[in-house]
Design a protein around this motif. Structure first.
Motif, mmCIF file in Angstrom:
data_model
loop_
_atom_site.group_PDB
_atom_site.id
_atom_site.type_symbol
_atom_site.label_atom_id
_atom_site.label_comp_id
_atom_site.label_asym_id
_atom_site.label_seq_id
_atom_site.Cartn_x
_atom_site.Cartn_y
_atom_site.Cartn_z
ATOM 1 N N LYS A 1 0.816 -1.221 0.000
ATOM 2 C CA LYS A 1 0.000 0.000 0.000
ATOM 3 C C LYS A 1 0.849 1.270 0.000
ATOM 4 O O LYS A 1 0.308 2.373 0.056
ATOM 5 N N GLY A 2 2.165 1.107 -0.047
ATOM 6 C CA GLY A 2 3.051 2.280 -0.062
ATOM 7 C C GLY A 2 3.084 3.027 1.253
ATOM 8 O O GLY A 2 3.315 4.238 1.280
ATOM 9 N N ARG A 3 2.893 2.330 2.364
ATOM 10 C CA ARG A 3 2.842 2.974 3.679
ATOM 11 C C ARG A 3 4.107 2.784 4.510
ATOM 12 O O ARG A 3 4.107 2.997 5.713
ATOM 13 N N VAL A 4 5.181 2.368 3.842
ATOM 14 C CA VAL A 4 6.463 2.231 4.524
ATOM 15 C C VAL A 4 7.326 3.416 4.101
ATOM 16 O O VAL A 4 7.544 3.648 2.919
ATOM 17 N N ARG A 5 7.787 4.158 5.078
ATOM 18 C CA ARG A 5 8.667 5.306 4.801
ATOM 19 C C ARG A 5 10.108 4.824 4.971
ATOM 20 O O ARG A 5 10.470 4.256 6.005
ATOM 21 N N GLN B 1 3.128 12.011 13.909
ATOM 22 C CA GLN B 1 2.229 13.034 13.362
ATOM 23 C C GLN B 1 1.551 12.614 12.061
ATOM 24 O O GLN B 1 0.508 13.154 11.704
ATOM 25 N N ALA B 2 2.125 11.665 11.350
ATOM 26 C CA ALA B 2 1.579 11.254 10.054
ATOM 27 C C ALA B 2 0.351 10.369 10.240
ATOM 28 O O ALA B 2 0.320 9.532 11.145
ATOM 29 N N PRO B 3 -0.643 10.522 9.392
ATOM 30 C CA PRO B 3 -1.792 9.611 9.448
ATOM 31 C C PRO B 3 -1.341 8.182 9.120
ATOM 32 O O PRO B 3 -0.563 7.974 8.178
ATOM 33 N N ALA B 4 -1.823 7.216 9.871
ATOM 34 C CA ALA B 4 -1.423 5.822 9.668
ATOM 35 C C ALA B 4 -1.825 5.303 8.294
ATOM 36 O O ALA B 4 -1.179 4.396 7.769
#
Length: 178
Positions: A22-26, A51-54
């Motif tokens: 889902k592209g949610r790994v920074r 601070q970032a939305p999960a």
């Protein structure tokens, strides 16, 4: 390449595939050459993740290729990492998982293939939302068995298979990108 081939490919973390897909790994590469600079980067990334939305950033991999090359130094730094979590009052919100090229579980020899479950190409701090861990554990019937399954996976792969997999990751990382 390492996340795709090792973490997800070997299913070492059954919870990693969904956020990656889902592209949610920074992914953050620290330029730090000293532990104090890495601690500052860690503080920045802890704040950023908190601070970032999960639904946009679920987890962060803070990669430190220029510092803490010796596992004992890295392992000692983990107390600083825990201190940074506490300093920002993020205990119970974010946890730090540790991965290192020379990772060694207590009571094991350096060459024990089981250590490879936590071996990464560079020193790395995995910042994980505790809520994500709780959801994943609730969805996975026997989360406690993951460690044993991972050790069994590495033992079946063996040192030669692990070496081949590491080489493939290096080749993937060096390949030109579109």
């Amino acid at each position: 390449a390492w996340v795709e081939r090792v973490v997800i490919g070997l299913n070492l973390c059954p919870f990693a595939k969904a956020p990656q897909g889902k592209g949610r790994v920074r992914y953050v590469v620290s330029e730090a050459t000293e532990p104090d600079a890495l601690r500052r980067d860690l503080l920045d990334e802890l704040r950023s993740l908190a601070q970032a939305p999960a639904d946009q950033v679920e987890t962060t991999l803070l990669i430190a290729p220029q510092v803490l090359h010796e596992f004992d130094d890295y392992n000692a730094f983990l107390a600083d990492a825990d201190g940074a979590v506490a300093e920002l009052r993020l205990r119970g919100v974010i946890q730090v998982a540790s991965l290192h090229p020379q990772y060694r579980f207590a009571g094991t020899e350096d060459d024990d293939i089981g250590n490879a479950t936590n071996r990464s190409p560079h020193p790395l701090l995995h910042l994980i939302r505790e809520a994500s861990v709780a959801r994943a554990v609730a969805a996975f019937p026997d989360a406690n068995a993951i460690f044993e399954t991972n050790i069994a996976t590495m033992r079946s792969l063996g040192p030669a298979g692990w070496a081949v997999l590491q080489q493939l990751c290096r080749e993937d990382a060096a390949a030109p990108r579109d």
